[in-house]
Design a protein around this motif. Sequence first.
Motif, PDB file in Angstrom:
ATOM      1  N   VAL A 159       0.849  -1.191   0.000  1.00  0.00           N
ATOM      2  CA  VAL A 159       0.000   0.000   0.000  1.00  0.00           C
ATOM      3  C   VAL A 159       0.887   1.244   0.000  1.00  0.00           C
ATOM      4  O   VAL A 159       0.653   2.203  -0.742  1.00  0.00           O
ATOM      5  CB  VAL A 159      -0.942   0.005   1.214  1.00  0.00           C
ATOM      6  CG1 VAL A 159      -1.850   1.218   1.200  1.00  0.00           C
ATOM      7  CG2 VAL A 159      -1.770  -1.276   1.248  1.00  0.00           C
TER       8      VAL A 159
ATOM      9  N   LYS B 132      -8.802  -7.138   2.145  1.00  0.00           N
ATOM     10  CA  LYS B 132      -9.499  -6.007   1.527  1.00  0.00           C
ATOM     11  C   LYS B 132     -10.211  -5.149   2.572  1.00  0.00           C
ATOM     12  O   LYS B 132      -9.734  -4.084   2.923  1.00  0.00           O
ATOM     13  CB  LYS B 132     -10.495  -6.525   0.484  1.00  0.00           C
ATOM     14  CG  LYS B 132      -9.856  -7.128  -0.751  1.00  0.00           C
ATOM     15  CD  LYS B 132     -10.860  -7.861  -1.616  1.00  0.00           C
ATOM     16  CE  LYS B 132     -12.018  -7.014  -2.045  1.00  0.00           C
ATOM     17  NZ  LYS B 132     -12.997  -7.766  -2.856  1.00  0.00           N
TER      18      LYS B 132
ATOM     19  N   GLY C 208      -8.051  -3.059   4.699  1.00  0.00           N
ATOM     20  CA  GLY C 208      -8.127  -1.726   4.125  1.00  0.00           C
ATOM     21  C   GLY C 208      -8.581  -0.695   5.132  1.00  0.00           C
ATOM     22  O   GLY C 208      -8.098   0.446   5.142  1.00  0.00           O
TER      23      GLY C 208
ATOM     24  N   CYS D 234      -6.022   2.325   5.834  1.00  0.00           N
ATOM     25  CA  CYS D 234      -6.464   3.701   5.571  1.00  0.00           C
ATOM     26  C   CYS D 234      -6.538   4.507   6.859  1.00  0.00           C
ATOM     27  O   CYS D 234      -6.186   5.703   6.878  1.00  0.00           O
ATOM     28  CB  CYS D 234      -7.810   3.686   4.865  1.00  0.00           C
ATOM     29  SG  CYS D 234      -7.753   3.049   3.168  1.00  0.00           S
TER      30      CYS D 234
ATOM     31  N   PHE E  47      -5.333   2.882  -1.450  1.00  0.00           N
ATOM     32  CA  PHE E  47      -5.555   1.461  -1.185  1.00  0.00           C
ATOM     33  C   PHE E  47      -6.236   0.791  -2.370  1.00  0.00           C
ATOM     34  O   PHE E  47      -5.888  -0.335  -2.734  1.00  0.00           O
ATOM     35  CB  PHE E  47      -6.408   1.277   0.078  1.00  0.00           C
ATOM     36  CG  PHE E  47      -6.540  -0.159   0.493  1.00  0.00           C
ATOM     37  CD1 PHE E  47      -5.507  -0.796   1.155  1.00  0.00           C
ATOM     38  CD2 PHE E  47      -7.688  -0.884   0.193  1.00  0.00           C
ATOM     39  CE1 PHE E  47      -5.611  -2.140   1.520  1.00  0.00           C
ATOM     40  CE2 PHE E  47      -7.800  -2.224   0.546  1.00  0.00           C
ATOM     41  CZ  PHE E  47      -6.750  -2.851   1.218  1.00  0.00           C
ATOM     42  N   THR E  48      -7.188   1.462  -2.983  1.00  0.00           N
ATOM     43  CA  THR E  48      -7.882   0.877  -4.127  1.00  0.00           C
ATOM     44  C   THR E  48      -6.938   0.677  -5.297  1.00  0.00           C
ATOM     45  O   THR E  48      -6.927  -0.395  -5.926  1.00  0.00           O
ATOM     46  CB  THR E  48      -9.065   1.767  -4.548  1.00  0.00           C
ATOM     47  OG1 THR E  48     -10.041   1.758  -3.505  1.00  0.00           O
ATOM     48  CG2 THR E  48      -9.715   1.253  -5.820  1.00  0.00           C
TER      49      THR E  48
ATOM     50  N   ARG F 253      -4.496  -2.191  -4.499  1.00  0.00           N
ATOM     51  CA  ARG F 253      -5.034  -3.515  -4.166  1.00  0.00           C
ATOM     52  C   ARG F 253      -5.974  -4.075  -5.232  1.00  0.00           C
ATOM     53  O   ARG F 253      -6.092  -5.301  -5.386  1.00  0.00           O
ATOM     54  CB  ARG F 253      -5.790  -3.439  -2.826  1.00  0.00           C
ATOM     55  CG  ARG F 253      -6.173  -4.799  -2.231  1.00  0.00           C
ATOM     56  CD  ARG F 253      -4.954  -5.558  -1.811  1.00  0.00           C
ATOM     57  NE  ARG F 253      -5.285  -6.823  -1.149  1.00  0.00           N
ATOM     58  CZ  ARG F 253      -4.740  -7.982  -1.464  1.00  0.00           C
ATOM     59  NH1 ARG F 253      -3.858  -8.056  -2.443  1.00  0.00           N
ATOM     60  NH2 ARG F 253      -5.070  -9.072  -0.809  1.00  0.00           N
TER      61      ARG F 253
ATOM     62  N   GLY G  51     -11.303  -0.818  -2.933  1.00  0.00           N
ATOM     63  CA  GLY G  51     -10.683  -1.753  -1.995  1.00  0.00           C
ATOM     64  C   GLY G  51     -11.491  -1.873  -0.720  1.00  0.00           C
ATOM     65  O   GLY G  51     -11.736  -2.960  -0.216  1.00  0.00           O
ATOM     66  N   VAL G  52     -11.937  -0.739  -0.177  1.00  0.00           N
ATOM     67  CA  VAL G  52     -12.865  -0.721   0.950  1.00  0.00           C
ATOM     68  C   VAL G  52     -14.207  -0.272   0.388  1.00  0.00           C
ATOM     69  O   VAL G  52     -14.363   0.875  -0.023  1.00  0.00           O
ATOM     70  CB  VAL G  52     -12.401   0.235   2.061  1.00  0.00           C
ATOM     71  CG1 VAL G  52     -13.364   0.183   3.246  1.00  0.00           C
ATOM     72  CG2 VAL G  52     -10.989  -0.106   2.523  1.00  0.00           C
TER      73      VAL G  52
END
Length: 558
Positions: free
Chosen positions: A26, A131, A135, A139, A157-158, A161, A169-170
């Motif tokens: 990340v 995830k 995540g 984050c 993160f997105t 990931r 991602g989240v």
Amino acid sequence: MASILRQIVAGPRQKHPEAGLDLCYVTDNIIATSGPSSTFPQRAYRNPTNALVKFLDYKHGTNWAIWEFRAEGTGYPDSEVYGRIRHYPWPDHHPPPFALIPNIMASMRDWLKGPDTKVGRVVVVHCKAGKGRSGTAACSYLISEEGWAVEDALFRFTTRRMRSGFGAGVSIPSQLRWIRYVDEWTKHRKLYVERQVEIVEVHVWGLRDGVKIAVEGYIDEGRTIKDFHTFHQHERFIVEGTDPTSAISPSSNNESSLPLSDSKLQSFDLQHQDTLKSVEAGGDAVVFRPSQPIILPTNDINIDLERRNKAAYGWTMVTSVAHVWFNSFFEGQGPQNNGNAASDGVFEIAWDAMDGIKGSARKGTKALDRLAVVWSVVDGTRGTPKLTQTITEPREGELVPETKAADWKSAQHSALTAIEKDLGLRSASPVSMDVSKASSLRSSGSSPQSKEEDQLVGVKTHGPDGEEHIAHDVGAAVRGVGQPAVTVLKPDLGMSKAASPVPTADVGEGGQIVGVDSGSAAGIVKSSSDDLSDKKGGEDLKTSEQHLPGQLVKEDEK
């Protein structure tokens, strides 16, 4: 064979190019990975623990440590990762108890920035798929300890990931709500006050038939979600008169939170509903008032919904599943008021903004239009003692509490024994028939691999600088001396399926494999109805009356 299984379970997720592992950087000091396993059959389609450890040893020496968030169990003993592991478990597809956040952030900060830290240290976060829970933690750290904006942390993160086109991602609404809470917590001295909360009423607009509503919260340090109350028929009242205006506006992301005095919910005229009548056309406006006080031990509140239609032979069909978490301290503007959050309030949310099935957006058929939860802090005036606890982030050098780990062996059984809510047939429960038109006890079984596939769609790997290929030959280090090289299948990214020599799985909604595109892979033959001698198979199958058990009746034989 094991690498092929991991490829199928991961769907279009790209493995680490040298080691065949599912992980991403990340940032240069935060690694997110799916949960490794040391037991069969999980290690056949998950990251083997020994392979992950060898990779981390090769890349980072002794400068790595794991933060795990699996209430279902890690799947490996602490000794297999040298005991360099911190446990803060909570259930899958849910946000963490907020009281865990200060300790998670402080422990990660001390490892990376503390007075005894070493250059090059990394934090490895994992849950099951790497995830949602991972995540949320990653984050939250970037926001609270590195000063990132919420949008920047989620975007990073997105992009690191997830593959393009496979969502965020989240993505679970309640986890996103918690990340916004972390932002407010960070901006206001990182002060949090835990309180006992009473659920006074639940107001529902457009309630359809057969809906069960339950109030849930965390116990056991957050490892367990407890059903504190399920509403029954005698607690259900029909609203008479004009429906009050919703506090939800288009700009509020389909949810709102107000002090009770500012809401319009007290203007209701109520009539007790003696029977569960059918009101399917648009649904009813209903108020649920508990016959006994519902006291939750923390600010974290979950409203769980399930809609069921009665079926034959002792079965019921579940057609809707949804829930929503909120925290009364943050909804009561606690951070903005120096920790003095409102003592009561109304949290309102629309159906479309609620959490879906197992972390997805799927909720089934619509069970209601919107709901509002009336909550009040326990003040000790009605026999229940007032209990509050001020929680701050431990300072550098202070002891950071850790949560008790779940039994690591339970992970190998959880896929077989866990009761996960989903659509489909359930066995009926006569004990709770006054909850809704059709009640249920347990869900029908599904394979552990299918549960894995639900979560692992669209994930990719990244190196510390964002590269998808790390320029170090770690294959030998991971495989071990004298072991044969493992061929890692690289998935088709969808740009040119016809040119791909590798079989790739097409993954549909919920991660289910709906077909295989063989490309030019040896030993796999594609066929269609056009290959039949009369080329009429596809057309014949379109007409149901031409079918008899065990045979296909052609037009010229009728």
